[in-house]
Motif scaffolding. Structure first.
Motif, PDB file in Angstrom:
ATOM      1  N   LYS A  68      11.596   7.295  -1.295  1.00 23.38           N
ATOM      2  CA  LYS A  68      11.099   7.991  -2.482  1.00 23.38           C
ATOM      3  C   LYS A  68      12.248   8.305  -3.433  1.00 23.38           C
ATOM      4  CE  LYS A  68       8.033  11.714  -3.874  1.00 23.38           C
ATOM      5  NZ  LYS A  68       7.158  12.791  -3.412  1.00 23.38           N
ATOM      6  N   ASP A  69      13.383   8.750  -2.892  1.00 17.87           N
ATOM      7  CA  ASP A  69      14.552   9.038  -3.727  1.00 17.87           C
ATOM      8  C   ASP A  69      15.016   7.797  -4.487  1.00 17.87           C
ATOM      9  OD1 ASP A  69      14.526  11.649  -2.812  1.00 17.87           O
ATOM     10  OD2 ASP A  69      16.071  11.299  -1.286  1.00 17.87           O
ATOM     11  N   ARG A  70      15.038   6.660  -3.806  1.00 19.00           N
ATOM     12  CA  ARG A  70      15.460   5.408  -4.464  1.00 19.00           C
ATOM     13  C   ARG A  70      14.481   5.005  -5.551  1.00 19.00           C
ATOM     14  NH1 ARG A  70      17.863   1.094  -0.179  1.00 19.00           N
ATOM     15  NH2 ARG A  70      18.507   0.126  -2.119  1.00 19.00           N
ATOM     16  N   LEU A  71      13.187   5.191  -5.292  1.00 23.35           N
ATOM     17  CA  LEU A  71      12.177   4.855  -6.296  1.00 23.35           C
ATOM     18  C   LEU A  71      12.292   5.761  -7.511  1.00 23.35           C
ATOM     19  CD1 LEU A  71       9.142   4.162  -3.941  1.00 23.35           C
ATOM     20  CD2 LEU A  71      10.340   2.484  -5.375  1.00 23.35           C
ATOM     21  N   ILE A  72      12.571   7.044  -7.294  1.00 22.98           N
ATOM     22  CA  ILE A  72      12.771   7.977  -8.412  1.00 22.98           C
ATOM     23  C   ILE A  72      14.015   7.593  -9.195  1.00 22.98           C
ATOM     24  CG2 ILE A  72      13.357  10.364  -8.993  1.00 22.98           C
ATOM     25  CD1 ILE A  72      11.521  11.200  -6.609  1.00 22.98           C
ATOM     26  N   GLN A  73      15.108   7.318  -8.509  1.00 17.38           N
ATOM     27  CA  GLN A  73      16.361   6.944  -9.156  1.00 17.38           C
ATOM     28  C   GLN A  73      16.202   5.661  -9.985  1.00 17.38           C
ATOM     29  OE1 GLN A  73      19.602   6.444  -6.428  1.00 17.38           O
ATOM     30  NE2 GLN A  73      21.137   6.375  -8.046  1.00 17.38           N
ATOM     31  N   ALA A  74      15.395   4.723  -9.505  1.00 16.58           N
ATOM     32  CA  ALA A  74      15.168   3.467 -10.214  1.00 16.58           C
ATOM     33  C   ALA A  74      14.102   3.602 -11.312  1.00 16.58           C
ATOM     34  CB  ALA A  74      14.739   2.382  -9.227  1.00 16.58           C
ATOM     35  N   LYS A  75      13.520   4.812 -11.413  1.00 20.48           N
ATOM     36  CA  LYS A  75      12.455   5.093 -12.381  1.00 20.48           C
ATOM     37  C   LYS A  75      11.191   4.288 -12.102  1.00 20.48           C
ATOM     38  CE  LYS A  75      15.438   6.789 -16.026  1.00 20.48           C
ATOM     39  NZ  LYS A  75      16.773   6.637 -15.671  1.00 20.48           N
ATOM     40  N   ALA A  76      10.965   3.992 -10.829  1.00 20.42           N
ATOM     41  CA  ALA A  76       9.722   3.332 -10.424  1.00 20.42           C
ATOM     42  C   ALA A  76       8.618   4.368 -10.247  1.00 20.42           C
ATOM     43  CB  ALA A  76       9.926   2.574  -9.123  1.00 20.42           C
ATOM     44  N   ILE A  77       9.019   5.622  -9.964  1.00 23.43           N
ATOM     45  CA  ILE A  77       8.090   6.750  -9.950  1.00 23.43           C
ATOM     46  C   ILE A  77       8.768   7.916 -10.650  1.00 23.43           C
ATOM     47  CG2 ILE A  77       6.843   6.018  -7.885  1.00 23.43           C
ATOM     48  CD1 ILE A  77       8.493   7.933  -6.214  1.00 23.43           C
ATOM     49  N   TRP A  78       7.977   8.889 -11.100  1.00 21.73           N
ATOM     50  CA  TRP A  78       8.543   9.970 -11.926  1.00 21.73           C
ATOM     51  C   TRP A  78       8.384  11.347 -11.344  1.00 21.73           C
ATOM     52  CZ3 TRP A  78       6.222   5.638 -13.848  1.00 21.73           C
ATOM     53  CH2 TRP A  78       7.024   4.859 -14.675  1.00 21.73           C
ATOM     54  N   PHE A  79       8.164  11.487 -10.058  1.00 26.25           N
ATOM     55  CA  PHE A  79       8.032  12.831  -9.498  1.00 26.25           C
ATOM     56  C   PHE A  79       8.797  12.979  -8.214  1.00 26.25           C
ATOM     57  CE2 PHE A  79       4.459  10.217  -8.256  1.00 26.25           C
ATOM     58  CZ  PHE A  79       4.389  10.390  -6.896  1.00 26.25           C
ATOM     59  N   THR A 127       0.831  -1.204   0.000  1.00 26.80           N
ATOM     60  CA  THR A 127       0.000   0.000   0.000  1.00 26.80           C
ATOM     61  C   THR A 127       0.867   1.256   0.000  1.00 26.80           C
ATOM     62  OG1 THR A 127      -1.759  -1.184   1.154  1.00 26.80           O
ATOM     63  CG2 THR A 127      -1.847   1.221   1.225  1.00 26.80           C
ATOM     64  N   LEU A 128       1.929   1.263   0.791  1.00 23.84           N
ATOM     65  CA  LEU A 128       2.857   2.390   0.817  1.00 23.84           C
ATOM     66  C   LEU A 128       3.432   2.641  -0.572  1.00 23.84           C
ATOM     67  CD1 LEU A 128       4.643   4.525   2.208  1.00 23.84           C
ATOM     68  CD2 LEU A 128       6.232   2.671   2.780  1.00 23.84           C
ATOM     69  N   PHE A 129       3.866   1.586  -1.254  1.00 26.85           N
ATOM     70  CA  PHE A 129       4.424   1.737  -2.591  1.00 26.85           C
ATOM     71  C   PHE A 129       3.382   2.299  -3.554  1.00 26.85           C
ATOM     72  CE2 PHE A 129       8.038  -0.282  -0.978  1.00 26.85           C
ATOM     73  CZ  PHE A 129       9.054  -0.304  -1.928  1.00 26.85           C
ATOM     74  N   TYR A 130       2.151   1.791  -3.491  1.00 27.04           N
ATOM     75  CA  TYR A 130       1.086   2.291  -4.362  1.00 27.04           C
ATOM     76  C   TYR A 130       0.791   3.756  -4.062  1.00 27.04           C
ATOM     77  CZ  TYR A 130       0.241  -2.622  -5.566  1.00 27.04           C
ATOM     78  OH  TYR A 130       0.376  -3.918  -5.997  1.00 27.04           O
ATOM     79  N   GLU A 131       0.781   4.140  -2.780  1.00 27.46           N
ATOM     80  CA  GLU A 131       0.523   5.534  -2.425  1.00 27.46           C
ATOM     81  C   GLU A 131       1.639   6.467  -2.885  1.00 27.46           C
ATOM     82  OE1 GLU A 131      -0.344   5.611   1.772  1.00 27.46           O
ATOM     83  OE2 GLU A 131      -2.332   4.726   1.464  1.00 27.46           O
ATOM     84  N   LEU A 132       2.858   5.945  -2.984  1.00 25.42           N
ATOM     85  CA  LEU A 132       3.975   6.746  -3.505  1.00 25.42           C
ATOM     86  C   LEU A 132       3.953   6.829  -5.031  1.00 25.42           C
ATOM     87  CD1 LEU A 132       6.858   5.529  -1.161  1.00 25.42           C
ATOM     88  CD2 LEU A 132       5.789   7.801  -1.186  1.00 25.42           C
ATOM     89  N   GLY A 133       3.077   6.043  -5.658  1.00 26.55           N
ATOM     90  CA  GLY A 133       2.948   6.080  -7.111  1.00 26.55           C
ATOM     91  C   GLY A 133       3.676   4.967  -7.828  1.00 26.55           C
ATOM     92  N   ALA A 134       4.253   4.051  -7.079  1.00 30.72           N
ATOM     93  CA  ALA A 134       4.982   2.930  -7.680  1.00 30.72           C
ATOM     94  C   ALA A 134       4.019   1.766  -7.921  1.00 30.72           C
ATOM     95  CB  ALA A 134       6.113   2.481  -6.769  1.00 30.72           C
ATOM     96  N   SER A 135       4.373   0.962  -8.883  1.00 25.75           N
ATOM     97  CA  SER A 135       3.607  -0.253  -9.168  1.00 25.75           C
ATOM     98  C   SER A 135       4.575  -1.431  -9.113  1.00 25.75           C
ATOM     99  CB  SER A 135       2.959  -0.139 -10.550  1.00 25.75           C
ATOM    100  OG  SER A 135       2.227  -1.298 -10.828  1.00 25.75           O
ATOM    101  N   PRO A 136       4.855  -1.920  -7.901  1.00 22.90           N
ATOM    102  CA  PRO A 136       5.880  -2.960  -7.766  1.00 22.90           C
ATOM    103  C   PRO A 136       5.404  -4.316  -8.288  1.00 22.90           C
ATOM    104  CG  PRO A 136       4.762  -2.634  -5.689  1.00 22.90           C
ATOM    105  CD  PRO A 136       4.225  -1.592  -6.628  1.00 22.90           C
ATOM    106  N   ALA A 137       6.361  -5.122  -8.682  1.00 17.86           N
ATOM    107  CA  ALA A 137       6.075  -6.532  -8.956  1.00 17.86           C
ATOM    108  C   ALA A 137       5.934  -7.195  -7.596  1.00 17.86           C
ATOM    109  CB  ALA A 137       7.200  -7.173  -9.754  1.00 17.86           C
ATOM    110  N   VAL A 138       4.861  -7.932  -7.410  1.00 17.11           N
ATOM    111  CA  VAL A 138       4.595  -8.576  -6.121  1.00 17.11           C
ATOM    112  C   VAL A 138       4.570 -10.080  -6.337  1.00 17.11           C
ATOM    113  CG1 VAL A 138       2.967  -8.829  -4.221  1.00 17.11           C
ATOM    114  CG2 VAL A 138       3.290  -6.587  -5.296  1.00 17.11           C
TER     115      VAL A 138
END
Length: 138
Positions: free
Chosen positions: A127-138, A65-76
């Motif tokens: 959030k910084d790691r997710l942006i760097q990995a291009k999992a989120i774009w903002f 849920t945290l990942f989805y709220e941050l805008g990421a769509s992880p492989a689960v």
């Protein structure tokens, strides 16, 4: 101490030379072990964000849920629903996960378990790691 080390080396040498079945078993075990690790590594690198979970784990649900709220769509990957889930769970244990789920990877690198993810979220580095990995774009 040197005597014990020398004794162990000689014993291992004996096992490889005179007990070929032992060496075969050892190499089979090592091959299986690394095969499990390869599966975890391959899945962890398949997408920018990856979470290994179990369907009955409330912390796993919270991390997803945290990942989805941050805008990421992880492989689960739900280990209890995967036919090879027990193997993957043992491999996660070998990697140091205790409990084994949730196990989170970003950009193919281990982030850690729920407490590690929550700590990273609180200090802003998740959030910084997710942006760097291009999992989120903002």
């Amino acid at each position: 101490l040197e005597h014990k080390v020398l004794h162990n080396i000689i014993s291992l040498h004996y096992c490889f030379i005179y007990l070929p079945s032992f060496s075969s078993l050892l190499f089979d075990f090592l091959g299986l072990f690394f095969h499990k690790m390869d599966r975890i590594n391959d899945l962890a690198k398949a997408k920018a964000a990856v979470i290994f979970t179990k369907s009955s784990c409330c912390m796993c649900h919270s991390i997803q849920t945290l990942f989805y709220e941050l805008g990421a769509s992880p492989a689960v990957y739900e280990l209890d629903c995967d036919p090879r889930g027990r193997e993957m769970e043992r491999a996660l244990q070998q990697l140091g996960f205790n409990p084994t789920v949730p196990a989170v990877f970003i950009d193919g690198k281990c982030v850690g378990s729920a407490k590690d993810v929550l700590a990273a979220h609180l200090d802003g580095s998740l959030k910084d790691r997710l942006i760097q990995a291009k999992a989120i774009w903002f």
